[in-house]
Design an enzyme around this catalytic site. Structure first.
Site, PDB file in Angstrom:
ATOM      1  CE  LYS A 183      65.612  58.698  44.563  1.00 30.99           C
ATOM      2  NZ  LYS A 183      66.544  59.746  44.229  1.00 30.99           N
ATOM      3  CG  ASP A 211      43.986  44.396  36.801  1.00 31.87           C
ATOM      4  OD1 ASP A 211      42.928  44.911  37.223  1.00 31.87           O
ATOM      5  OD2 ASP A 211      44.168  44.088  35.607  1.00 31.87           O
ATOM      6  CG  PHE A 269      34.531  51.711  29.469  1.00 30.30           C
ATOM      7  CD1 PHE A 269      33.423  52.180  30.156  1.00 30.30           C
ATOM      8  CD2 PHE A 269      34.836  52.275  28.233  1.00 30.30           C
ATOM      9  CE1 PHE A 269      32.627  53.187  29.634  1.00 30.30           C
ATOM     10  CE2 PHE A 269      34.050  53.290  27.695  1.00 30.30           C
ATOM     11  CZ  PHE A 269      32.948  53.744  28.398  1.00 30.30           C
ATOM     12  CE  LYS A 317      38.323  42.281  31.132  1.00 29.69           C
ATOM     13  NZ  LYS A 317      39.293  43.209  30.547  1.00 29.69           N
ATOM     14  CE  LYS A 351      35.973  43.196  35.867  1.00 28.03           C
ATOM     15  NZ  LYS A 351      36.833  44.323  36.174  1.00 28.03           N
ATOM     16  CG  ASP A 387      37.069  44.106  39.632  1.00 28.48           C
ATOM     17  OD1 ASP A 387      36.298  45.084  39.468  1.00 28.48           O
ATOM     18  OD2 ASP A 387      37.441  43.374  38.697  1.00 28.48           O
ATOM     19  CB  ILE A 388      36.460  49.690  41.925  1.00 27.21           C
ATOM     20  CG1 ILE A 388      37.815  49.969  42.586  1.00 27.21           C
ATOM     21  CG2 ILE A 388      35.414  50.717  42.357  1.00 27.21           C
ATOM     22  CD1 ILE A 388      38.497  51.239  42.106  1.00 27.21           C
ATOM     23  CG  ASN A 417      46.908  52.707  33.353  1.00 27.72           C
ATOM     24  OD1 ASN A 417      46.354  53.635  32.781  1.00 27.72           O
ATOM     25  ND2 ASN A 417      46.459  52.203  34.507  1.00 27.72           N
TER      26      ASN A 417
HETATM   27  N1  CTP Z   1      37.936  47.783  37.114  1.00 26.69           N
HETATM   28  C1  CTP Z   1      37.722  48.219  38.397  1.00 26.69           C
HETATM   29  N2  CTP Z   1      38.613  47.889  39.379  1.00 26.69           N
HETATM   30  C2  CTP Z   1      39.714  47.166  39.106  1.00 26.69           C
HETATM   31  C3  CTP Z   1      39.940  46.731  37.786  1.00 26.69           C
HETATM   32  C4  CTP Z   1      39.032  47.053  36.806  1.00 26.69           C
HETATM   33  O1  CTP Z   1      36.728  48.885  38.659  1.00 26.69           O
HETATM   34  N3  CTP Z   1      40.568  46.889  40.094  1.00 26.69           N
HETATM   35  C5  CTP Z   1      36.942  48.116  36.074  1.00 26.69           C
HETATM   36  C6  CTP Z   1      37.434  49.039  34.992  1.00 26.69           C
HETATM   37  O2  CTP Z   1      37.177  50.392  35.328  1.00 26.69           O
HETATM   38  C7  CTP Z   1      36.646  48.588  33.773  1.00 26.69           C
HETATM   39  C8  CTP Z   1      36.474  47.117  33.998  1.00 26.69           C
HETATM   40  O3  CTP Z   1      36.645  46.914  35.409  1.00 26.69           O
HETATM   41  O4  CTP Z   1      35.354  49.147  33.749  1.00 26.69           O
HETATM   42  C9  CTP Z   1      37.419  46.248  33.233  1.00 26.69           C
HETATM   43  O5  CTP Z   1      38.705  46.450  33.634  1.00 26.69           O
HETATM   44  P1  CTP Z   1      39.899  45.520  33.133  1.00 26.69           P
HETATM   45  O6  CTP Z   1      41.134  45.957  33.824  1.00 26.69           O
HETATM   46  O7  CTP Z   1      39.935  45.522  31.647  1.00 26.69           O
HETATM   47  O8  CTP Z   1      39.413  44.145  33.603  1.00 26.69           O
HETATM   48  P2  CTP Z   1      40.041  43.139  34.543  1.00 26.69           P
HETATM   49  O9  CTP Z   1      38.926  42.540  35.299  1.00 26.69           O
HETATM   50  O10 CTP Z   1      41.095  43.784  35.338  1.00 26.69           O
HETATM   51  O11 CTP Z   1      40.630  42.062  33.527  1.00 26.69           O
HETATM   52  P3  CTP Z   1      42.049  41.939  32.779  1.00 26.69           P
HETATM   53  O12 CTP Z   1      42.969  42.972  33.333  1.00 26.69           O
HETATM   54  O13 CTP Z   1      42.452  40.561  33.067  1.00 26.69           O
HETATM   55  O14 CTP Z   1      41.745  42.146  31.316  1.00 26.69           O
END
Ligand code: CTP
Length: 400
Positions: free
Chosen positions: A293, A283, A327, A341, A345, A310-311, A214
């Site tokens: 390859k 995600d 964030f 969110k 979380k 989701d860390i 990304n």
């Molecule tokens: N985050 C994380 N691990 C993941 C995805 C997200 O630790 N696998 C953390 C990001 O570092 C950030 C927060 O979760 O602090 C929000 O991430 P975001 O991707 O916006 O949230 P999601 O829960 O993935 O929701 P969505 O993609 O549906 O908006």
């Protein structure tokens, strides 16, 4: 909510220059300080004037350069005392081995050393010397004495030296001295705290040469790591693939995928007081990464993806979770999506912003979401925002 503590003032400094080849870099340092809006009064030792002309420093600082204890221009002949009374700090760059030895002993035999002894403001020194001089036990003893006396050391750095030798002892660059000075001036709001951060994008391999990633630059996460270190915390930064330089004093762990990032976080999180998840973690990751390859064919290709861990949610759900900050970069309905969110979380604090405002940008405009509601912050550059966030986090930490 209490007021945000500000940094120590840096309106006026005395820049001391001692005799060393790095004295020529004091010109650039003067220019950088003045550009930062800091008034600079230069004091040179007689030896320093052998390396760079006082007129150069006078032109750059816009102030007369003082070199002589006996002709300092002060009407009451107390120039050595008056000078430091108006200064927020004295910075000596370059600081020679001799100057450091004199400080360790408290000598006062020229204007600069007398001024340092008579000062009532902090003193910061940027050493410069040959590697053998630096490693000499006498110098190391003197440096330890300066530190014990509360004198701040800026450097030295390591690398090739003017004498041709290689090692520790070279003066750090003028930009690093300025950054060190500004860092030193920050309030130590996180002293004694251990902070773990994630930053940057992740890269999810499709095959050995392709992947899904990304647009995260890592700027916000790296700025926060720097701000936490400046605030006195012990900082570990788990970084996805990014070209950002490692902030001073930060322990960096480089990772690639979301799974690598989760593993790296897992191995250190137990010892942490604060976890700040800034990374744009994928995600989803390819369900079946190919060892070889992929070859092109005329057929459409469907990429199967599976969810990643989701860390942040996993850390927040730990029995003895650190204080967790998330964030959220949203394209629409920012506060509503971000608050959902935060609740999902189970986070005490979430920093919400518009994805288009932050990705790859130098500035950001965020809203803080906590149990008390939404708190919008003004638009600012990411380092200023990071310092503000540190203050916001520090005042929300549970009292221990
Ligand atoms: N985050 C994380 N691990 C993941 C995805 C997200 O630790 N696998 C953390 C990001 O570092 C950030 C927060 O979760 O602090 C929000 O991430 P975001 O991707 O916006 O949230 P999601 O829960 O993935 O929701 P969505 O993609 O549906 O908006």
């Amino acid at each position: 909510m209490t007021t945000i503590p500000t940094a120590r003032p840096l309106r006026r400094i005395v820049l001391g220059i001692t005799g060393g080849i790095a004295a020529y870099k004091a010109a650039e340092l003067t220019r950088l300080l003045v550009k930062e809006g800091i008034a600079v009064e230069v004091v040179m030792t007689p030896a320093a004037t052998q390396f760079i002309a006082p007129m150069t420093l006078q032109a750059l600082s816009g102030n007369p350069v003082l070199t002589d204890l006996w002709h300092s221009g002060a009407a009451n002949a107390m120039g050595h005392i008056d000078l430091s009374r108006h200064a927020d700090a004295i910075v000596v760059a370059p600081a020679s081995a001799d100057f450091i030895a004199k400080r360790a002993q408290g000598h006062a035999d020229d204007l600069l050393s007398t001024l340092c002894l008579a000062r009532n403001c902090p003193l910061l020194v940027a050493p410069t010397m040959n590697v053998q001089m630096w490693t000499n036990p006498a110098t190391q003893r003197n440096v330890a004495q300066l530190k014990a006396d509360g004198i701040e050391m800026l450097g030295p750095g390591s690398g090739g030296q003017a004498c041709g030798e290689v090692g520790d002892g070279r003066m750090i660059e003028p930009e690093e001295i300025l950054a060190g000075l500004i860092a030193w001036a920050q309030p130590k709001l996180l002293a004694g705290k251990r902070v773990l951060l994630t930053a940057g994008p992740t890269f999810e391999a499709i095959d050995p040469v392709r992947g899904v990633t990304n647009l995260s630059s890592g700027k916000m996460g790296f700025a926060l790591a720097q701000a936490c270190a400046e605030a006195g915390a012990a900082v570990t930064l788990v970084a996805g693939p990014t070209a950002q330089p490692t902030p001073a004093g930060v322990m960096r762990v480089d990772v690639r995928s979301a799974a690598d990032m989760a593993e790296a976080v897992d191995s250190v999180v137990k010892a942490c007081d604060i976890f700040i998840a800034v990374a744009a973690v994928a995600d989803y990751t390819p369900a079946d990464a190919q060892a070889k390859k992929l070859k092109k064919s005329a057929q459409p290709l469907t990429l199967a993806l599976k969810p990643t861990v989701d860390i942040l949610a996993a850390v927040a759900a730990r029995p003895k979770a650190p204080y967790c900050v998330g964030f959220a970069a949203e394209t629409n309905d920012v506060n509503e999506n971000a608050e959902a969110k935060r609740r999902r979380k189970k986070l005490p604090l979430l920093v919400a912003n518009r994805a288009q405002d932050t990705l790859g940008q130098d500035e950001n405009e965020v809203t803080l979401l906590d149990d008390a509601g939404a708190h919008p912050l003004p638009r600012m550059d990411k380092l200023a925002l990071a310092r503000r966030l540190v203050a916001e986090i520090a005042q929300r930490l549970p009292r221990t």
